[in-house]
Design a protein around this motif. Sequence first.
Motif, PDB file in Angstrom:
ATOM      1  N   VAL A   1     116.690  37.241 -18.627  1.00 49.03           N
ATOM      2  CA  VAL A   1     116.759  38.524 -19.398  1.00 49.03           C
ATOM      3  C   VAL A   1     116.863  38.726 -20.775  1.00 49.03           C
ATOM      4  O   VAL A   1     116.305  39.434 -21.551  1.00 49.03           O
ATOM      5  N   GLY A   2     117.299  37.572 -21.052  1.00 46.21           N
ATOM      6  CA  GLY A   2     117.559  37.454 -22.864  1.00 46.21           C
ATOM      7  C   GLY A   2     116.349  37.395 -23.499  1.00 46.21           C
ATOM      8  O   GLY A   2     116.010  37.936 -24.612  1.00 46.21           O
ATOM      9  N   LEU A   3     115.372  36.441 -22.813  1.00 45.49           N
ATOM     10  CA  LEU A   3     114.102  36.496 -23.484  1.00 45.49           C
ATOM     11  C   LEU A   3     113.427  37.757 -23.408  1.00 45.49           C
ATOM     12  O   LEU A   3     112.505  38.018 -24.231  1.00 45.49           O
ATOM     13  N   ILE A   4     113.266  38.269 -22.213  1.00 45.38           N
ATOM     14  CA  ILE A   4     112.684  39.631 -21.924  1.00 45.38           C
ATOM     15  C   ILE A   4     113.263  40.623 -23.194  1.00 45.38           C
ATOM     16  O   ILE A   4     112.510  41.275 -23.896  1.00 45.38           O
TER      17      ILE A   4
ATOM     18  N   ALA B   1     110.772  36.728 -17.583  1.00 47.02           N
ATOM     19  CA  ALA B   1     110.666  37.039 -16.046  1.00 47.02           C
ATOM     20  C   ALA B   1     110.761  36.121 -15.273  1.00 47.02           C
ATOM     21  O   ALA B   1     111.285  36.388 -13.873  1.00 47.02           O
ATOM     22  N   SER B   2     109.875  35.114 -15.283  1.00 46.42           N
ATOM     23  CA  SER B   2     110.121  33.930 -14.302  1.00 46.42           C
ATOM     24  C   SER B   2     111.493  33.288 -14.087  1.00 46.42           C
ATOM     25  O   SER B   2     111.631  33.262 -13.135  1.00 46.42           O
ATOM     26  N   ILE B   3     111.997  33.300 -15.254  1.00 52.40           N
ATOM     27  CA  ILE B   3     113.722  32.780 -15.095  1.00 52.40           C
ATOM     28  C   ILE B   3     114.401  33.726 -14.332  1.00 52.40           C
ATOM     29  O   ILE B   3     115.177  33.344 -13.556  1.00 52.40           O
TER      30      ILE B   3
ATOM     31  N   GLY C   1     109.106  39.432 -10.572  1.00 52.13           N
ATOM     32  CA  GLY C   1     108.068  38.827 -10.150  1.00 52.13           C
ATOM     33  C   GLY C   1     106.816  39.441 -10.664  1.00 52.13           C
ATOM     34  O   GLY C   1     105.825  39.054 -11.131  1.00 52.13           O
ATOM     35  N   THR C   2     106.704  40.869 -10.059  1.00 49.31           N
ATOM     36  CA  THR C   2     105.829  41.692 -10.793  1.00 49.31           C
ATOM     37  C   THR C   2     105.712  41.707 -12.454  1.00 49.31           C
ATOM     38  O   THR C   2     104.628  41.782 -12.942  1.00 49.31           O
ATOM     39  N   TRP C   3     107.088  41.790 -13.189  1.00 46.65           N
ATOM     40  CA  TRP C   3     106.859  41.793 -14.587  1.00 46.65           C
ATOM     41  C   TRP C   3     106.265  40.446 -15.117  1.00 46.65           C
ATOM     42  O   TRP C   3     105.418  40.617 -16.049  1.00 46.65           O
TER      43      TRP C   3
ATOM     44  N   VAL D   1     101.295  37.981 -17.309  1.00 50.81           N
ATOM     45  CA  VAL D   1     100.188  36.900 -17.082  1.00 50.81           C
ATOM     46  C   VAL D   1      98.751  37.680 -17.165  1.00 50.81           C
ATOM     47  O   VAL D   1      98.079  37.313 -18.068  1.00 50.81           O
ATOM     48  N   ILE D   2      98.675  38.866 -16.519  1.00 52.95           N
ATOM     49  CA  ILE D   2      97.476  39.618 -16.731  1.00 52.95           C
ATOM     50  C   ILE D   2      97.099  40.069 -17.996  1.00 52.95           C
ATOM     51  O   ILE D   2      96.098  39.952 -18.510  1.00 52.95           O
ATOM     52  N   GLY D   3      98.334  40.507 -18.761  1.00 51.49           N
ATOM     53  CA  GLY D   3      98.075  40.916 -19.919  1.00 51.49           C
ATOM     54  C   GLY D   3      97.831  39.856 -21.029  1.00 51.49           C
ATOM     55  O   GLY D   3      97.029  40.087 -22.030  1.00 51.49           O
ATOM     56  N   LEU D   4      98.414  38.755 -21.001  1.00 46.83           N
ATOM     57  CA  LEU D   4      98.014  37.544 -21.716  1.00 46.83           C
ATOM     58  C   LEU D   4      96.705  36.968 -21.520  1.00 46.83           C
ATOM     59  O   LEU D   4      95.855  36.808 -22.624  1.00 46.83           O
ATOM     60  N   LEU D   5      96.189  36.999 -20.127  1.00 46.55           N
ATOM     61  CA  LEU D   5      94.727  36.712 -19.843  1.00 46.55           C
ATOM     62  C   LEU D   5      93.879  37.821 -20.699  1.00 46.55           C
ATOM     63  O   LEU D   5      92.704  37.136 -21.121  1.00 46.55           O
TER      64      LEU D   5
END
Length: 81
Positions: free
Chosen positions: A12-15, A42-44, A62-64, A69-73
């Motif tokens: 959560v801190g990274l987000i 979000a993965s953590i 998981g959705t986040w 990932v889609i945004g990064l791609l």
Amino acid sequence: MNTNDIIGTIGVGLILIAYFLNIFSWIKKDGVLFFVLNIIGASIACYASVLIRFWPFIILEGTWAIVSVIGLLKTIKKPQE
């Protein structure tokens, strides 16, 4: 604070760091760093939610991660201006 709490807090801190950096325009909202921080965070956080079997946050995080990932791609594939 147990191990699950520590793992979740890091995620959560990274987000929140990504959000903070974006709000103050220190990183771009469509930049690679923004998406990477969100994906990792979000993965953590999702993993921490799996450890405690808390489905609402497993789905949320998981959705986040997937959306990030889609945004990064999309950002990586976008032609450079």
